[in-house]
Design a protein around this motif. Structure first.
Motif, PDB file in Angstrom:
ATOM      1  N   UNK A   1       0.798  -1.227   0.000  1.00 25.11           N
ATOM      2  CA  UNK A   1       0.000   0.000   0.000  1.00 25.11           C
ATOM      3  C   UNK A   1       0.831   1.278   0.000  1.00 25.11           C
ATOM      4  N   UNK A   2       1.987   1.266   0.662  1.00 23.43           N
ATOM      5  CA  UNK A   2       2.803   2.485   0.703  1.00 23.43           C
ATOM      6  C   UNK A   2       3.248   2.853  -0.721  1.00 23.43           C
TER       7      UNK A   2
ATOM      8  N   UNK B   1       1.794   2.025  -3.464  1.00 23.30           N
ATOM      9  CA  UNK B   1       0.609   2.459  -4.229  1.00 23.30           C
ATOM     10  C   UNK B   1       0.309   3.932  -3.932  1.00 23.30           C
ATOM     11  N   UNK B   2       0.391   4.301  -2.660  1.00 27.00           N
ATOM     12  CA  UNK B   2       0.133   5.693  -2.275  1.00 27.00           C
ATOM     13  C   UNK B   2       1.140   6.646  -2.889  1.00 27.00           C
TER      14      UNK B   2
ATOM     15  N   UNK C   1      -3.769  -6.347   3.501  1.00 26.65           N
ATOM     16  CA  UNK C   1      -3.603  -4.958   3.043  1.00 26.65           C
ATOM     17  C   UNK C   1      -2.905  -4.878   1.694  1.00 26.65           C
TER      18      UNK C   1
ATOM     19  N   UNK D   1      -5.837  -5.275  -0.692  1.00 22.73           N
ATOM     20  CA  UNK D   1      -6.571  -4.000  -0.783  1.00 22.73           C
ATOM     21  C   UNK D   1      -5.844  -2.998  -1.666  1.00 22.73           C
ATOM     22  N   UNK D   2      -4.524  -3.003  -1.547  1.00 18.82           N
ATOM     23  CA  UNK D   2      -3.720  -2.062  -2.338  1.00 18.82           C
ATOM     24  C   UNK D   2      -3.738  -2.417  -3.824  1.00 18.82           C
TER      25      UNK D   2
ATOM     26  N   UNK E   1      -6.956  -1.102  -5.334  1.00 18.56           N
ATOM     27  CA  UNK E   1      -7.028   0.359  -5.517  1.00 18.56           C
ATOM     28  C   UNK E   1      -6.091   0.818  -6.637  1.00 18.56           C
TER      29      UNK E   1
ATOM     30  N   UNK F   1     -10.878  -0.755   2.308  1.00 20.57           N
ATOM     31  CA  UNK F   1      -9.779  -1.564   2.874  1.00 20.57           C
ATOM     32  C   UNK F   1      -8.982  -0.704   3.856  1.00 20.57           C
TER      33      UNK F   1
ATOM     34  N   UNK G   1      -1.765   2.601   4.708  1.00 21.60           N
ATOM     35  CA  UNK G   1      -0.506   2.511   3.965  1.00 21.60           C
ATOM     36  C   UNK G   1      -0.485   3.434   2.752  1.00 21.60           C
ATOM     37  N   UNK G   2      -1.588   3.502   2.048  1.00 22.31           N
ATOM     38  CA  UNK G   2      -1.666   4.379   0.861  1.00 22.31           C
ATOM     39  C   UNK G   2      -1.414   5.833   1.276  1.00 22.31           C
TER      40      UNK G   2
END
Lengths: 278, 310
Positions: free
Chosen positions: A122-123, A125-126, A148, A151-152, A155, B54, B60-61
């Protein structure tokens, strides 16, 4: 794939392999006293991807996982700083604080890992969303199972990010095989999220085959590979494990043998010099 | 007409998006009400980013967006959702500057509310963040305080946990400390309990009890003002901390710090040690005026009895 390009990839792999051999040596002789996550056996993934990026003149954001020495070296990280990092010195790439698992380098756009498996999913992705820069996220087959991460993936797909998820699939979470942990694979998961998803070997030719779409759409490559050494430390689980590096060296012949010999000598010297500074 | 906390937040967010190239991320931001009217009705192109459901991944995003220096504002609609949202923020964003010299400034809007909204959604949960390094915690309840929180965030490169409370959104008044060298007890109050503390003071002063009030804005680092300590030291019966989080977290730690710096006892009052449910019967609400007064009377009685035994 032409031979020159294949040799260029081999050079990077040789750099990584010879580095890791010295790490093992220095773990065994107790010069390195913190846990190490050696990437020997998996080096063709980073070596191939970094060569492709170089060819495309792309300097991606890199979100490595804990087993990341090869990622760092293949993408151009300073080898002396990595040696120093493993020796716990302030001159290390993470000021001696990160050790083997949290390698970081502003020079190559590589972000450190925090030890929470898969958090880099996720990091990354952000970071990709906020900057729109090409981004590579490296995950192990176990980290990829983290909720997670899933989830990433979803997205990233929804936002159509220029992102490449690389699952370095060595089939092991410490020593627990994938088949014990799950009955699904990452390629199918990626496709269900409408990502471009493929399940391939760590053969440079197979990786290159998909490179046309790199960073043009979100993609996940589950790359089957092998870990030569233990999850952490210097032991060997299975002496019969297939070794892509040895295989490529044999296939490429004399030129590769010479390259490898030279790296062996040079890297040994570098380690010796750095150790003498202690 | 004076501006409310709600309007202040909305203006702050608008400025952040329009003038600072910022982002605001969260779940259901554009749903009915735009998070209690605190978010400008803008689009993704303008920086209002709808995340999926999520929660853990979303944390984290936002960290990734923080690394890119877009200074994201992250909306966590109920503070209890931090059980899912906080892990990557606390383990990455809060460590990034110290470990890798890469700041990851994020302005986390953790929103509390009370009343029959179940075991997770109610109250403040700052204590989840409080025990970890690399984060600042502030709980603004007034327009000026909110502006200060944002200004401080923009002047630094830290992770900010901003503990909001929906019941403060309509407030347009500033809340002042009442300090003196001649009080019976001093109330240190956090978040929504600050409004209750004002009522307690009014009621008890009718009974000739003298009450001091210290409004706690900065939770971490806990900013202890010299005047607070002086009032505590000179008080007849010590102090009490009011919180809308569980007693065993932030409030107890603050009481310990105040007691280390003074010779007076500081008691704690927060959420009860029980789970909340979805009905009035099973609510676990922050201490109200009546409960606080009861507790203060007990403290005074206990203290007087103790002194009489000496």
């Amino acid at each position: 794939m032409n031979k020159n390009f294949r040799l260029e990839i081999f050079k990077k792999a040789s750099l990584c392999r010879n580095f890791e051999e010295r790490v093992i040596e220095n773990v065994n002789n107790k010069k390195i006293t913190t846990p190490v996550y050696v990437s020997a056996g998996q080096e063709f993934i980073a070596a191939t991807l970094s060569s492709i990026c170089k060819k495309k003149k792309i300097k991606p954001l890199i979100f490595g996982q804990h087993r990341c020495h090869s990622t760092y070296l293949a993408f151009g990280g300073n080898i002396i700083k990595l040696i120093d990092e493993l020796l716990g010195r302030e001159s290390g790439c993470t000021k001696g604080k990160g050790g083997s698992a949290s390698i970081h380098s502003k020079d190559i756009n590589m972000f450190g890992h925090d030890g929470l498996m898969g958090s880099n999913g996720p990091i990354g992705v952000g970071a990709c969303f906020a900057t729109k820069k090409p981004t590579i996220i490296f995950l192990g087959d176990a980290a990829a199972e983290e909720d997670y991460v899933l989830g990433a993936l979803g997205w990233a797909s929804h936002k159509k990010l220029p992102i490449l998820f690389i699952v370095e699939d060595n089939d092991l979470s410490i020593l627990t095989k994938k088949s014990v942990r799950r009955n699904w694979n990452m390629k199918d998961v990626a496709r269900s999220f409408k990502l471009e998803g493929h399940d391939i070997k760590d053969d440079p030719k197979e990786i290159e085959k998909h490179s046309n779409l790199f960073f043009k759409k979100p993609m996940l490559l589950n790359i089957n590979t092998n870990r030569i050494y233990w999850h952490a430390g210097s032991g060997i689980d299975n002496k019969k494990t297939f070794d892509r590096f040895r295989n490529e060296k044999t296939k490429l012949g004399n030129q590769a043998i010479k390259i490898d010999e030279q790296y062996k000598i040079n890297i040994k010297k570098l380690w010796k010099l750095q150790l003498e500074k202690q | 007409m004076e501006i409310t906390v709600r309007e202040t937040i909305k203006k702050t967010v608008l400025k952040h998006l329009k003038e600072k190239n910022g982002l605001i991320l969260g779940q259901c931001l554009s749903a009915v009400g735009w998070v209690g009217g605190t978010i400008p009705e803008l689009t993704e192109k303008e920086g209002v980013i709808e995340l999926s459901m999520a929660d853990v991944a979303n944390g984290g995003i936002v960290v990734g967006a923080g690394l890119s220096n877009r200074r994201p504002i992250y909306v966590i609609r109920y503070q209890g959702f931090n059980w899912f949202n906080a892990p990557i923020i606390l383990n990455y964003a809060c460590k990034s500057k110290e470990l890798w010299n890469v700041p990851c400034p994020i302005f986390i809007r953790g929103i509390a509310m009370e009343g029959s909204i179940g075991p997770v959604a109610g109250s403040s949960h700052c204590s989840l963040y409080y025990r970890m390094p690399g984060v600042k915690i502030i709980s603004p309840m007034t327009p000026k305080e909110y502006k200060l929180a944002y200004k401080s965030f923009m002047n630094e490169d830290e992770v900010y946990y901003v503990s909001e409370h929906r019941a403060s959104y309509g407030n347009h008044k500033e809340l002042n400390d009442f300090l003196s060298d001649d009080v019976d007890i001093i109330i240190f109050s956090i978040s929504i309990t600050r409004f209750e503390a004002q009522k307690v003071k009014e009621t008890l002063e009718k009974e000739n009890l003298k009450i001091a009030i210290a409004n706690i804005l900065w939770i971490k680092p806990f900013e202890i003002k010299d005047q607070w300590l002086r009032t505590l030291e000179k008080s007849k019966h010590g102090g009490i901390i009011l919180d809308d989080d569980y007693e065993s977290g932030v409030a107890s730690d603050m009481a310990y710090q105040l007691m280390k710096l003074s010779s007076k006892k500081v008691e704690v009052m927060g959420l009860k040690n029980q789970s909340a449910g979805f009905s009035k019967k099973s609510d676990n609400l922050p201490p109200n005026e009546k409960e606080i007064i009861k507790k203060i009377r007990e403290i005074i009685k206990k203290n007087v009895n103790y002194k009489n035994t000496l």
